[in-house]
Scaffold this active site. Structure first.
Site, PDB file in Angstrom:
ATOM      1  N   CYS A  91      13.769   5.728  20.020  1.00 41.03           N
ATOM      2  CA  CYS A  91      14.449   7.218  19.781  1.00 41.03           C
ATOM      3  C   CYS A  91      13.923   8.174  21.021  1.00 41.03           C
ATOM      4  O   CYS A  91      14.356   8.883  21.728  1.00 41.03           O
ATOM      5  CB  CYS A  91      14.535   7.864  18.552  1.00 41.03           C
ATOM      6  SG  CYS A  91      12.661   7.523  17.767  1.00 41.03           S
TER       7      CYS A  91
ATOM      8  N   HIS B 161      14.069  15.084  18.396  1.00 36.95           N
ATOM      9  CA  HIS B 161      12.386  14.871  19.395  1.00 36.95           C
ATOM     10  C   HIS B 161      12.707  15.763  20.490  1.00 36.95           C
ATOM     11  O   HIS B 161      13.287  15.857  21.349  1.00 36.95           O
ATOM     12  CB  HIS B 161      12.545  13.443  19.755  1.00 36.95           C
ATOM     13  CG  HIS B 161      12.444  12.634  18.579  1.00 36.95           C
ATOM     14  ND1 HIS B 161      12.243  12.907  17.485  1.00 36.95           N
ATOM     15  CD2 HIS B 161      12.307  11.043  18.668  1.00 36.95           C
ATOM     16  CE1 HIS B 161      12.134  11.733  16.424  1.00 36.95           C
ATOM     17  NE2 HIS B 161      12.028  10.559  17.117  1.00 36.95           N
TER      18      HIS B 161
END
Length: 366
Positions: free
Chosen positions: A156, A255
């Protein structure tokens, strides 16, 4: 681009965090139809709604709630043209191999086969051209396959990083150095994830294996195929060094990454030139009109305090990348901040978009 009216798909690891996000995204997909759900033997034989600890913001989709969960064995998925794997890495490897051997097209979110020399590691907004290695992958199996293959999507955090890097390399030639520090959401650790006493009022300055993944995966994704089309060059024609520091922060989703880059080209592009390249970056997924593709692959923010996870992670349904604070770097050339939705583009959305591209390019026979 014309897509088929219906393509039957299966989801492995359907009760987990990534599996649940697959179900949410597929429940109203224009042509993918959930046909089979796979989970552990503890869940097999029971209705999905009974065995899953549902942690999504919408109710379990009606068409899925009463579906009987199957064991993760290929016989139960033989009618599926596509199988999405949200399996935990502890079990994903052998199961995905068995599904490939059964002539099933596997799109995996797990890490197990990312380093396989003939398995493409694809971020759909960057390198769908790597699908061209699939005929070679099939030819190496015993017996050789006609339909089965494995495609993986990236870690990710890597996914968010490589999209702006690809845009900059496309416009200005190869990068030679990337330094990235991440502030990664707790959902990246799955459910139940990081213990509350470890993450509340805290930052954890280490995520096991994450830095190594980012440093290596970036070279496979941004590199090309070897001249014979039978492997990946790992960016060897213009060596790329990546230094990553990965931390876990008390954010649920999204993120954030602080990135500095140095170009091989001298002099390097200006801030204005880089911004224009990021904003104008067009991907093959967009050109093919894939339904999961974002309208804009990279959204560049003007505000000095954006992007932020809580404000920007769901923009474009979490399918694009947000970039902000683009400026000169006094050590390298340019620096900027990236935000990626780690459970959408960083996981399930990437697998789904990869499969959409494969359907559009007729890699999958439907």
């Amino acid at each position: 681009m014309s897509f088929p009216q219906e393509v039957k798909v299966g989801v492995l690891g359907a009760t987990g965090t990534v599996g649940q996000r697959f179900i949410v995204l597929l429940s109203n997909h224009p042509f993918f139809r959930i046909h089979a759900l796979g989970a552990s033997s503890r869940s097999a034989g029971q209705p999905y709604g009974k065995v899953t600890k549902w942690k999504q913001t919408i109710p379990v989709p009606k068409g899925v709630r009463d579906m009987i969960v199957q064991e993760c064995k290929s016989d139960a998925f033989k009618e599926c043209a596509v199988v999405f794997s949200g399996l935990d890495a502890e079990v994903a490897g052998d199961i995905e191999l068995e599904f490939r051997a059964a002539e099933l097209a596997v799109f995996s979110n797990a890490k197990n086969h990312r380093r396989d020399p003939v398995v493409p590691l694809i971020v759909p907004l960057v390198n769908p051209s790597h699908l061209s290695i699939i005929p070679h992958q099939r030819s190496l199996q015993s017996p050789a396959l006609s339909k089965g293959f494995i495609v993986t999507n990236a870690n990710c955090s890597t996914t968010g990083l490589v999209v702006p890097l690809a845009a900059l390399e496309q416009a200005f030639g190869p990068l030679e150095l990337v330094v990235v520090s991440t502030l990664q959401a707790i959902s990246g650790a799955g459910y139940p994830g990081v213990p509350s006493l470890d993450i509340m009022d805290n930052i954890v300055p280490h995520i096991g294996g994450e830095e190594e993944k980012m440093e290596w995966e970036t070279t496979k994704i941004l590199g090309g195929l070897t001249d014979d089309g039978k492997g990946f060059d790992l960016h060897e024609k213009s060596p790329l060094r990546v230094s990553a520091t990965c931390t876990r922060v008390p954010v649920i989703e999204g993120h954030t990454e602080c990135v500095s880059v140095r170009f091989s080209r001298r002099p390097p592009p200006s801030v204005g030139q880089a911004r224009e390249a990021l904003e104008k970056f067009i991907t093959e997924a967009q050109q093919l009109q894939c339904p999961s593709a974002p309208e804009q692959a990279i959204y560049v923010h003007d505000e000095v305090d954006r992007p932020q996870p809580r404000l920007d992670r769901d923009f474009q349904k979490g399918a694009g990348v947000n970039v902000g604070r683009l400026r000169e770097c006094k050590v390298l050339d340019l620096k900027f901040v990236v935000l990626v939705n780690n459970v959408n583009l960083g996981a399930a959305t990437s697998s789904i978009m990869n499969a959409e591209i494969a359907v559009a390019k007729k890699v999958i026979d439907v």
